[in-house]
Design an enzyme around this catalytic site. Structure first.
Site, short mmCIF file in Angstrom:
data_model
loop_
_atom_site.label_atom_id
_atom_site.label_comp_id
_atom_site.label_asym_id
_atom_site.label_seq_id
_atom_site.Cartn_x
_atom_site.Cartn_y
_atom_site.Cartn_z
N LYS A 254 0.82 -1.23 0.00
CA LYS A 254 0.00 0.00 0.00
C LYS A 254 0.85 1.27 0.00
O LYS A 254 0.39 2.32 -0.45
CB LYS A 254 -0.94 0.01 1.21
CG LYS A 254 -2.07 -0.99 1.08
CD LYS A 254 -3.01 -0.95 2.26
CE LYS A 254 -4.06 -2.02 2.10
NZ LYS A 254 -5.03 -2.05 3.16
N ASN B 153 2.24 0.27 18.01
CA ASN B 153 2.79 -0.63 16.99
C ASN B 153 3.98 -1.39 17.53
O ASN B 153 4.68 -0.92 18.42
CB ASN B 153 3.21 0.17 15.76
CG ASN B 153 3.48 -0.71 14.56
OD1 ASN B 153 2.67 -1.59 14.25
ND2 ASN B 153 4.61 -0.52 13.89
N ASN C 190 -4.87 2.05 -1.69
CA ASN C 190 -5.42 0.68 -1.76
C ASN C 190 -6.28 0.47 -3.00
O ASN C 190 -6.76 -0.64 -3.25
CB ASN C 190 -6.24 0.35 -0.50
CG ASN C 190 -7.60 0.99 -0.52
OD1 ASN C 190 -7.77 2.10 -1.00
ND2 ASN C 190 -8.60 0.29 0.01
N TYR D 84 -10.21 -10.22 8.26
CA TYR D 84 -11.49 -10.90 8.02
C TYR D 84 -11.32 -12.38 7.70
O TYR D 84 -12.31 -13.09 7.45
CB TYR D 84 -12.27 -10.19 6.90
CG TYR D 84 -11.62 -10.28 5.55
CD1 TYR D 84 -10.80 -9.26 5.11
CD2 TYR D 84 -11.82 -11.39 4.73
CE1 TYR D 84 -10.18 -9.33 3.88
CE2 TYR D 84 -11.21 -11.46 3.50
CZ TYR D 84 -10.38 -10.44 3.08
OH TYR D 84 -9.77 -10.53 1.85
N GLY E 256 0.22 0.38 6.17
CA GLY E 256 -0.57 1.07 5.16
C GLY E 256 -2.04 1.19 5.55
O GLY E 256 -2.66 2.24 5.35
N ALA F 268 0.75 0.28 12.43
CA ALA F 268 1.15 1.56 11.82
C ALA F 268 1.54 1.35 10.36
O ALA F 268 2.35 2.08 9.82
CB ALA F 268 2.30 2.17 12.60
#
Ligand code: ATR
Length: 277
Positions: free
Chosen positions: A66, A150, A87, A219, A129, A127
């Site tokens: 990204k 992070n 993205n 996901y 993309g 931290a």
């Protein structure tokens, strides 16, 4: 001839993006196909040139490209430029234009679940993309505080520094909260918990108030370890699949100029299918 769309990243195996985009194609009657391309790090430049030569209409970019894709594009939208992460790429007559729909996608999901974000203290884990897009969008809302945590501290510091461009943002970011119990919303943007490391969680929820909402942008698996832990503590949870759907619908509206009604039809169909996951 079919219009070509796709995804570049690594890993992309098991990506649900084709499921979302093919559903939009069906509802908007677009004769399109959406393919996933698993790219080795040193092939990014060749791949972007190749996609351009193939006259792909649009493509998405995921972990870990990204940020590194930016210099390979012809134009970057103001928001993506400010965030330093892309993205979504649109091929506008041979010119590749980069956008960022991650943050707007997550913001739409959060507002659907929480109504307003007003006054919330938010902890973003990661931290990279995805975090860039999400933090940038959150800072345009009326949240009270945004803290970024992070694994590599220097990367978190670089993100905070790049977001710290206006006085208003500075006020929200500078009040880094030392008491984890005071967060209202935790958002995981790291890849921790992603298959094949399904049993890992990016944070110990015992340090977080059980009134906090836990949102995971991972996901796959649908129910990550973080979400399982949150549910065990009876915390409200928001699944990553919802953000995947929203950011993809925004990407579709950029590529194919779709109406709200067409997007709504696809959204309803997809949300119905999630219930069966
Ligand atoms: P994306 O573009 O999707 O954000 P990325 O830029 O590769 O992907 O960022 C991945 C994020 O997950 C980073 O915040 C990364 O932390 P580092 O900056 O320290 O690399 C985080 N991450 C990945 N694996 C991790 C792990 N095992 N433990 C903690 N954080 C991890």
């Amino acid at each position: 001839m079919k219009q070509l769309f796709g995804l570049i990243g690594h890993p992309v195996e098991g990506s649900k993006s084709p499921w979302v985009h093919e559903c939009v194609f069906k509802h908007a009657q677009i004769d399109g196909t959406y393919l996933c391309f698993d790219l080795k790090e040193d092939r990014l430049e060749d791949a972007v040139k190749g996609l351009k030569a193939l006259e792909i209409k649009g493509f998405n970019v995921t972990i870990p490209y990204k940020e590194s894709v930016l210099p390979l594009l012809d134009e970057i939208s103001p928001m993506a430029k400010q965030l330093g992460a892309v993205n979504t790429v649109k091929n506008a007559g041979g010119r590749l234009i980069g956008y960022n729909t991650d943050g707007l996608g997550l913001e739409a999901v959060l507002k659907r679940h929480l109504g307003s974000l007003r006054g919330l203290s938010v902890l973003v884990l990661g931290a990279g993309g995805a975090a860039r897009g999400i933090c940038g969008a959150l800072l345009t809302t009326d949240i009270k505080l945004l803290a970024i945590e992070n694994r590599s501290i220097d990367r978190a510091e670089a993100l905070v520094a790049s977001l710290n461009h206006s006085g208003e943002t500075r006020a929200k970011l500078s009040q880094l909260c030392s008491d984890p119990y005071s967060y209202d919303l935790i958002i995981n943007t790291t890849s921790v918990g992603m298959s094949p490391n399904e049993h890992a969680s990016p944070i110990d929820l015992n340090t977080i108030a059980s009134s906090a909402v836990v949102c995971d942008i991972v996901y796959k698996p649908h129910e990550t370890q973080l979400i399982k832990n949150a549910k065990a503590k009876k915390m409200k949870v928001i699944y990553g699949i919802e953000m995947l759907i929203e950011q993809a619908l925004i990407a579709e509206s950029i590529w194919n100029d779709l109406s709200e009604a067409q997007l709504n039809e696809a959204r309803q169909d997809l949300m119905q299918q999630i219930i069966d996951l």
